[in-house]
Structures are given as structure tokens and as C-alpha cells.
Scaffold this active site. Sequence first.
Site, PDB file in Angstrom:
ATOM      1  N   TYR A 144       0.889  -1.285   0.113  1.00 11.14           N
ATOM      2  CA  TYR A 144      -0.012  -0.024  -0.053  1.00 11.14           C
ATOM      3  C   TYR A 144       0.750   1.284   0.037  1.00 11.14           C
ATOM      4  O   TYR A 144       0.881   2.178   0.804  1.00 11.14           O
ATOM      5  CB  TYR A 144      -0.893   0.015   1.444  1.00 11.14           C
ATOM      6  CG  TYR A 144      -1.844  -1.096   1.071  1.00 11.14           C
ATOM      7  CD1 TYR A 144      -2.372  -1.727  -0.027  1.00 11.14           C
ATOM      8  CD2 TYR A 144      -2.898  -1.401   2.113  1.00 11.14           C
ATOM      9  CE1 TYR A 144      -3.485  -2.708  -0.322  1.00 11.14           C
ATOM     10  CE2 TYR A 144      -4.044  -2.075   2.065  1.00 11.14           C
ATOM     11  CZ  TYR A 144      -4.083  -2.998   0.968  1.00 11.14           C
ATOM     12  OH  TYR A 144      -5.033  -3.823   0.953  1.00 11.14           O
TER      13      TYR A 144
HETATM   14  C1  LIG Z   1      -6.641  -1.945  -7.902  1.00 14.95           C
HETATM   15  C2  LIG Z   1      -5.497  -2.461  -6.959  1.00 14.95           C
HETATM   16  C3  LIG Z   1      -5.738  -3.559  -6.299  1.00 14.95           C
HETATM   17  C4  LIG Z   1      -4.876  -3.904  -5.355  1.00 14.95           C
HETATM   18  N1  LIG Z   1      -5.020  -4.990  -4.351  1.00 14.95           N
HETATM   19  C5  LIG Z   1      -4.047  -5.853  -3.884  1.00 14.95           C
HETATM   20  C6  LIG Z   1      -4.355  -6.697  -2.971  1.00 14.95           C
HETATM   21  O1  LIG Z   1      -5.699  -7.275  -2.970  1.00 14.95           O
HETATM   22  N2  LIG Z   1      -3.466  -7.186  -2.298  1.00 14.95           N
HETATM   23  C7  LIG Z   1      -2.024  -6.760  -2.205  1.00 14.95           C
HETATM   24  O2  LIG Z   1      -1.381  -7.296  -1.385  1.00 14.95           O
HETATM   25  N3  LIG Z   1      -1.958  -5.627  -2.736  1.00 14.95           N
HETATM   26  C8  LIG Z   1      -2.854  -5.085  -3.442  1.00 14.95           C
HETATM   27  N4  LIG Z   1      -2.481  -3.826  -4.163  1.00 14.95           N
HETATM   28  C9  LIG Z   1      -0.989  -3.489  -4.207  1.00 14.95           C
HETATM   29  C10 LIG Z   1      -0.176  -4.182  -5.277  1.00 14.95           C
HETATM   30  O3  LIG Z   1      -0.107  -5.633  -4.655  1.00 14.95           O
HETATM   31  C11 LIG Z   1       1.073  -3.241  -5.189  1.00 14.95           C
HETATM   32  O4  LIG Z   1       1.033  -2.095  -5.731  1.00 14.95           O
HETATM   33  C12 LIG Z   1       2.146  -4.161  -6.052  1.00 14.95           C
HETATM   34  O5  LIG Z   1       3.488  -3.842  -5.795  1.00 14.95           O
HETATM   35  C13 LIG Z   1       1.806  -4.180  -7.562  1.00 14.95           C
HETATM   36  O6  LIG Z   1       2.593  -4.821  -8.212  1.00 14.95           O
HETATM   37  P1  LIG Z   1       2.831  -4.564  -9.778  1.00 14.95           P
HETATM   38  O7  LIG Z   1       3.728  -5.661 -10.398  1.00 14.95           O
HETATM   39  O8  LIG Z   1       1.393  -4.478 -10.281  1.00 14.95           O
HETATM   40  O9  LIG Z   1       3.317  -3.092  -9.801  1.00 14.95           O
HETATM   41  P2  LIG Z   1       4.427  -2.141 -10.312  1.00 14.95           P
HETATM   42  O10 LIG Z   1       3.837  -0.762 -10.144  1.00 14.95           O
HETATM   43  O11 LIG Z   1       4.967  -2.752 -11.517  1.00 14.95           O
HETATM   44  O12 LIG Z   1       5.869  -2.234  -9.388  1.00 14.95           O
HETATM   45  C14 LIG Z   1       5.389  -2.168  -7.729  1.00 14.95           C
HETATM   46  C15 LIG Z   1       6.936  -1.984  -7.221  1.00 14.95           C
HETATM   47  O13 LIG Z   1       7.443  -3.368  -7.355  1.00 14.95           O
HETATM   48  C16 LIG Z   1       8.675  -3.089  -8.176  1.00 14.95           C
HETATM   49  N5  LIG Z   1       8.973  -4.309  -9.339  1.00 14.95           N
HETATM   50  C17 LIG Z   1       7.926  -4.469 -10.200  1.00 14.95           C
HETATM   51  N6  LIG Z   1       8.110  -5.426 -10.994  1.00 14.95           N
HETATM   52  C18 LIG Z   1       9.503  -5.812 -10.429  1.00 14.95           C
HETATM   53  C19 LIG Z   1      10.421  -6.722 -10.736  1.00 14.95           C
HETATM   54  N7  LIG Z   1       9.980  -7.574 -11.751  1.00 14.95           N
HETATM   55  N8  LIG Z   1      11.536  -6.659 -10.229  1.00 14.95           N
HETATM   56  C20 LIG Z   1      11.759  -6.011  -8.872  1.00 14.95           C
HETATM   57  N9  LIG Z   1      10.853  -5.281  -8.809  1.00 14.95           N
HETATM   58  C21 LIG Z   1       9.837  -5.045  -9.620  1.00 14.95           C
HETATM   59  C22 LIG Z   1       8.548  -1.723  -8.737  1.00 14.95           C
HETATM   60  O14 LIG Z   1       9.730  -1.136  -9.263  1.00 14.95           O
HETATM   61  C23 LIG Z   1       7.711  -1.015  -7.957  1.00 14.95           C
HETATM   62  O15 LIG Z   1       8.500  -0.450  -6.885  1.00 14.95           O
HETATM   63  C24 LIG Z   1      -3.389  -3.650  -5.226  1.00 14.95           C
HETATM   64  C25 LIG Z   1      -3.283  -2.163  -6.132  1.00 14.95           C
HETATM   65  C26 LIG Z   1      -4.157  -1.888  -7.217  1.00 14.95           C
HETATM   66  C27 LIG Z   1      -3.614  -0.629  -7.735  1.00 14.95           C
END
Ligand SMILES: Cc1cc2nc3c(=O)[nH]c(=O)nc-3n(C[C@H](O)[C@H](O)[C@H](O)COP(=O)(O)OP(=O)(O)OC[C@H]3O[C@@H](n4cnc5c(N)ncnc54)[C@H](O)[C@@H]3O)c2cc1C
Length: 574
Positions: A480
Amino acid sequence: MENLSPLPFVLLIFLLLNVTASVAAPTAESVYTSFLRCLTNNTKSQDHVSDIVFAQTNSTFSSVLQAYIRNARFNTTSTPKPLLIVTPFEESDVQGAVICAKSIGIQLKIRSGGHDFEGISYVSDQPFIIIDMFQFRNITVDVQNEVAVVQAGATLGEVYYRIWEKSKVHGFPAGVCPTVGVGGHLSGGGYGNMLRKHGLSVDNIVDAKIVDVKGRILDKKGMGEDLFWAIRGGGGASFGVILSFTVKLVQVPKVVTVYRVVKSLDKNENTTEFVLQWQQVAPHTDDRLFMRLLLQPVSSKVVKGQKTIRATVIALFLGGADEVVTLMGKEFPTLGLNKENCTEMSWIDSVLWWANFDNTTKPDALLDRNVNSASFLKRKSDYVQKPISKEGLEGIWKKMVEVGKTGFVFNPYGGKMSEVSSDATPFPHRAGNLFKIQYSVNWEEPGIELENNFTRQARMLYSYMTPFVSRNPRSAFLNYRDLDIGTNSFGNNSYEEGAVYGVKYFNDNFDRLVKIKTAVDPENFFRNEQSIPTHTGLNTTGASKSGASELSHFSLYWKLMVKVGGLLLLELFI
Ligand SMILES: Cc1cc2nc3c(=O)[nH]c(=O)nc-3n(C[C@H](O)[C@H](O)[C@H](O)COP(=O)(O)OP(=O)(O)OC[C@H]3O[C@@H](n4cnc5c(N)ncnc54)[C@H](O)[C@@H]3O)c2cc1C
Ligand SMILES: *[C@@H]1O[C@H](CO)[C@@H](O)[C@H](O)[C@H]1NC(C)=O
Ligand SMILES: *[C@@H]1O[C@H](CO)[C@@H](O)[C@H](O)[C@H]1NC(C)=O
Ligand SMILES: *[C@@H]1O[C@H](CO)[C@@H](O)[C@H](O)[C@H]1NC(C)=O
Ligand SMILES: *[C@@H]1O[C@H](CO)[C@@H](O)[C@H](O)[C@H]1NC(C)=O
Ligand SMILES: *[C@@H]1O[C@H](CO)[C@@H](O)[C@H](O)[C@H]1NC(C)=O
Ligand SMILES: *[C@@H]1O[C@H](CO)[C@@H](O)[C@H](O)[C@H]1NC(C)=O
Ligand SMILES: *[C@@H]1O[C@H](CO)[C@@H](O)[C@H](O)[C@H]1NC(C)=O
Ligand SMILES: *[C@@H]1O[C@H](CO)[C@@H](O)[C@H](O)[C@H]1NC(C)=O
Ligand SMILES: *[C@@H]1O[C@H](CO)[C@@H](O)[C@H](O)[C@H]1NC(C)=O
Ligand SMILES: *[C@@H]1O[C@H](CO)[C@@H](O)[C@H](O)[C@H]1NC(C)=O
């Protein structure tokens, strides 16, 4: 201010001229040219390099950038843009991208699903490029051994779908929103509606593949226990680029039960009593039952023109309806649960139900990467360790109505969450936590005034909640992401600065993360607004000595411009 000496002024201008004279700011074009040349030399498939690097001038640059922006706040013309986007197609592209970003001396942001609430996977206030992992979406499910290899750019919906294709009695404990990316979600902790039975995603990771700062591909054995520990909740982006995780599948029953029960404060439904009882039951009941509680300020249907509080319980029970109705009759009478309020379905249908699809939707909807509406979002988090009293809740209702639009999501812990020790993974919020609060406000219109208004609302509520939540530290959930709780600054990124947010996210695990970070990335190449600092701290250019200077000077130049501009303005007003 009247005795502001002109001396620092002259000094600053001198410095500024000096810097400007000695370096020209790198243009997007020059970075693109150097990067392309370097990548050609550092990946196996040289012929596809020009297909995976998007220059700012490329006609598809904007659509590639926007494809994984999931918060409209960071989709404006004034949002800083990357100098280029690289979209690796195979492992050696990732290795090359790390080596080349490092040798050019430019900040590398890593994006998988793009759901970061503060957009830090694709925004920066320093010159930067993005490595976008969306093409790394292979998922290999091995039901026999109950494991799956899941690439970082896969979405959670794809993970659930591919498991369901192979087995109707397996699942994986992760988030509720199907478009969330594996890379950020799993490395940031990752929780969903099975956490009381099966823990977090990170409690179910058995191996991983990462590209480290030297461009090496390492699995669990190669990276060692420390780094493997760190990337299971410490945030991947401080340590390397995650290529894939190997996860353990969990067993789910053929039939699960969901229900949603709504109460409203203005309807004389004993809503406060109901929330009091929820606090007693939800964190302690059968660990197959997860009951999320939403609290929202809404327009009253009873008294026109007034606001009231709506309390909604949304539940998943890993079992049949009769069993949960009996259980709730005993434990949670104010819920008033009848069999008619429950729906029995398969686990995959419960995934769709939780994601608010209507009940005619087929599982392949989980493969759709474009279902998110583009709202403007702000989120914050807290942990509650002792039940909030009746008087406490009544005060909160009043405050929520006064503040406006910000709502709460209470996510109960207990069960498996209390059985895992607080240092088993970097995620420390285990036994002793009753529930996590998410502060949630969405809005639909652009504009800085509105944004300030809504983010201020969330902060006011957060401030009001101080007496009811964890303290020393006031804990927060990494996934979050909330930049209000502290960020590091350019040219610093010291231990002290990192500890401000780091201890909130990781409590006592912060020091171990710093130690590991210092060992695996001593020059702090993998950095962002809330990354883990190194012990030594002050080295933030992140680049090898050979290539770094140009860009770090460029950034310094910016800072100076801003400072001098500010002083000039000040001078005008005094
Ligand atoms: C609509 C919505 C619903 C959500 N629901 C939940 C939920 O139910 N449970 C929960 O726990 N969280 C939830 N989240 C939060 C979500 O888990 C985090 O935002 C998570 O970090 C998203 O991962 P991403 O790869 O989509 O994001 P990104 O924005 O791509 O990455 C998030 C972070 O991780 C890093 N990162 C991404 N990919 C890599 C990689 N391959 N290697 C190293 N670092 C990397 C990025 O640099 C950044 O710091 C939700 C968010 C949203 C917007
Ligand atoms: C690419 O690598 C070759 C051989 O290693 C080297 O001769 C050449 O100078 C390199 N080119 C660039 C642009 O780095
Ligand atoms: C845009 O970039 C892609 C990927 O590098 C490339 O395939 C395409 O030819 C570029 N298009 C233009 C108009 O430059
Ligand atoms: C970003 O803006 C573009 C138009 O500029 C729009 O098409 C797209 O839907 C927006 N995406 C988000 C997530 O706001
Ligand atoms: C995904 O799997 C396919 C088929 O095995 C393979 O060709 C491709 O290279 C894989 N992609 C990645 C990014 O590993
Ligand atoms: C639950 O079912 C009963 C009928 O058995 C109905 O009166 C009640 O409104 C339902 N409650 C909810 C929250 O749907
Ligand atoms: C509210 O609580 C009172 C006292 O416990 C009870 O008599 C009443 O029936 C309850 N009302 C509802 C709608 O449950
Ligand atoms: C789907 O929902 C509709 C309306 O909410 C309801 O009438 C219908 O019975 C539901 N169908 C199934 C299969 O649950
Ligand atoms: C700010 O929010 C409050 C409460 O929702 C609202 O009354 C007010 O009009 C908003 N102001 C602006 C400028 O949007
Ligand atoms: C770095 O930040 C810390 C904590 O805010 C501060 O004490 C220290 O003076 C800063 N150092 C530099 C060089 O800015
Ligand atoms: C910065 O890095 C250099 C070389 O990597 C090292 O000698 C120096 O001690 C570091 N500075 C600090 C403050 O850690």
C-alpha cells in the site's frame, strides 16, 4: 530575511555556471543512442534490440507507457517521463538492460503490473528509464508437484486462470484485483482473501530467479538465503530485477461460499454493535473464513441531504454454506447470516465474484489486462492491535462524515498470519495484529486542486486514527505504497533517512534488509523513493565510476536550478 547575505548567492551562481559549463544535460536522444548501442552488445538476440527499445520520439511510446499506468494521478502531461522504455523479450535482454543502465549511469525503474499506488515503477524526479516486464508472462503449472513457475510480468488473474485450467482443487493465495502484477505484488508481500488459511503470497514462494546488479541470473541457490529472504516482502526493486517466482499451490475445496452483508448507520441496524462484534470475530474465527469489512461515508437514504456510514462485510469461506451459517449464528449474531445470503460456487468463480464481475462472467475474463478503470487514487495503511471501543468507533464515524469521501477497508489477520514468525520474511506484521486498515479514496476528475483536496482528506483521517493504531513504529504495508510516511532524497539515501519509512514497513527486519542490500548492491544502483538504503548511505549515483558522472551532474544541475530559482523568488519578495 532582510540580512540575507549576497555571498551564498554568488557562490551558488558560480557553482551553477561551473556545472552548466562542464556538462551538457543528456538528451533523451543521446541516452537512447548509447543505450541501444550498449544493449546490442550485451544481449543474445542483437537483431531484436531495435524492437524492444522505445524512444520518446517513437509514435507508440505513449501507449506503451500508458498501458500499465493504473493510477490516473500519474498519467498527466506534467508527470515526468522516462527517457526510454525497454521491454525485454528474453532473459539476456534483462541482463543487458541492467548492465547498460548502470554503465550509462541512469536510474532504472522496474515495472511489472504497474499497480504501485504512488506510481514509483514508472515515475521519478530524476532522469530515468523503464524496464517494463509485461512480456515476461509465462506461467507453468505442475499440479503433480503442486508448484508453478510464474514470470514477473504475469498478472494475478492469469495465475489463477492457468491453475484452474489444470486443476479445480488448487489455487494460490494472492491479491483480489486480477490485473495486479506478480513482480511487484509478490516481492511486496502480497495478500488476498485466503491469508487466514494460507498466509501471504510470500509464505508460499519456494524459488525465484533474479538479475542482480552485475547482470547475473541467480536462482535461490545462486543468490543465497539472505537475498532470497529479502525479495519475499522487502520489495524486489531494491535488489534486482525479478524474472520469476516458483510458488507452491494450495488446495481449495470444490465448493466455496461467498456472502456480502450491508448495514447502514442511519437505518437503526445496530451498525456500531456490528462493527464491534466484527472486531471480536473476524481475526479469531475459523481460519477458512475471511471477512473483509468496508466502511464508507455515503449519502443517507433515510435523511435526505445527510451523510451516513455504510458497513459492508464481504466474505470468502473455504467450505459450504450450511457450515458457515451455523458458525456465524454462534459467533456473529449481529451479522444475521442466512443461507439465502450465501452463494456456493467454485473457487475460480469466487475470484470473479470478489473482483466484482457479474455472475455470468467466464473465467477467461481473468486474462483481460485492460479491465481497470483509470481512477485517481490515494491509499494509506495502518495496523490495529487492540479492538477499537464503542466510543472510539462513534468518534470515527463522525470524523469520516466530516472529512468527506475517504473510506476504510479492514482486513482481518489471525489464523496462519499469527503462526508465521515476524522475521520469517521481511513482512513483519504477524501475531498481535488484529487487522490492517487501508485508507482509500478514489476520484474521477483531474486537477491538482482536487488531488490536494482528496489526499489531504486521507491524511486528516490518518492523523485522527493515531490513538487507535500501532505505534513505535506506526506500521504500514509496503504494497500500500504511501510516500507520505517518508522518502529518501537525491544525494543522500542514508540509513537514517531510509529508516524513517523502512522501520514502518519492516519493523525489526529493516536492519537485516539494509545489511543484505549493502552486500548485494553496495553502490545502490537499484534505488527508488522508498528503497532500502545501504549502510554507507551517501553513494547514490548508483553507477560505476566510469559512466556515472554525466547524469549525476545533470541531476545536481536541476537541484541547483530549483534552489537558485527559489532564492531569486525570495529575493523578489523581500
Ligand atoms: C486496484 C489495485 C488492487 C490491489 N489489490 C491488492 C491486494 O488485494 N493485495 C495486495 O497485497 N496488494 C494489492 N494492491 C497493491 C499491489 O499489490 C502493489 O501495488 C504491487 O506492488 C503491484 O505490483 P505490480 O507489479 O502490479 O506493480 P508495479 O507498479 O509494476 O511495481 C510495484 C513495485 O515493485 C517493483 N517491481 C515491479 N516488478 C518488479 C520486478 N520484476 N523486479 C523487481 N521489482 C519489481 C516496482 O519497481 C515497484 O517498486 C492493489 C493495487 C491496486 C492498484
Ligand atoms: C561491442 O563489443 C565489441 C567486442 O566486445 C567491441 O569491440 C565494440 O567496441 C563494442 N561496441 C560498443 C558500441 O560498445
Ligand atoms: C518504435 O519502436 C519500436 C520498438 O523499438 C520499433 O519496432 C518501431 O519501428 C518504432 N517506430 C518508429 C516509428 O520509430
Ligand atoms: C491515460 O491517458 C490517456 C489519454 O491521454 C488515456 O487514454 C488513458 O486511458 C489514461 N490511463 C489512465 C490509467 O489514466
Ligand atoms: C515463454 O515461453 C515460450 C514458449 O516456451 C518461449 O518461447 C518464450 O521465450 C518464453 N518467454 C519468456 C519471456 O521467457
Ligand atoms: C439475508 O437473507 C434474508 C432472508 O433470508 C433477507 O431478509 C436479508 O435481507 C438478507 N440480508 C442481506 C444482507 O442480504
Ligand atoms: C439492535 O439491538 C437491540 C438490542 O440488542 C435489539 O433489540 C434489536 O433487535 C437490534 N436491531 C436490529 C435491527 O438488529
Ligand atoms: C446471477 O445474478 C442474478 C441477479 O443478481 C440472479 O438473479 C441470478 O440468479 C444469478 N445467477 C446465478 C447462476 O447465480
Ligand atoms: C474539497 O472536498 C470537500 C469535501 O469533499 C468539498 O466540500 C470541497 O468542495 C472540495 N474542494 C474542492 C476545491 O474540490
Ligand atoms: C541525510 O539525511 C539524514 C536524515 O534526514 C540527515 O540527518 C543527514 O544530515 C542527511 N545528509 C546529507 C548529506 O544530506
Ligand atoms: C562511496 O563509494 C566509494 C567507492 O565505492 C567509497 O570509497 C566511499 O567510502 C563511499 N562513500 C561513503 C560515504 O560510503
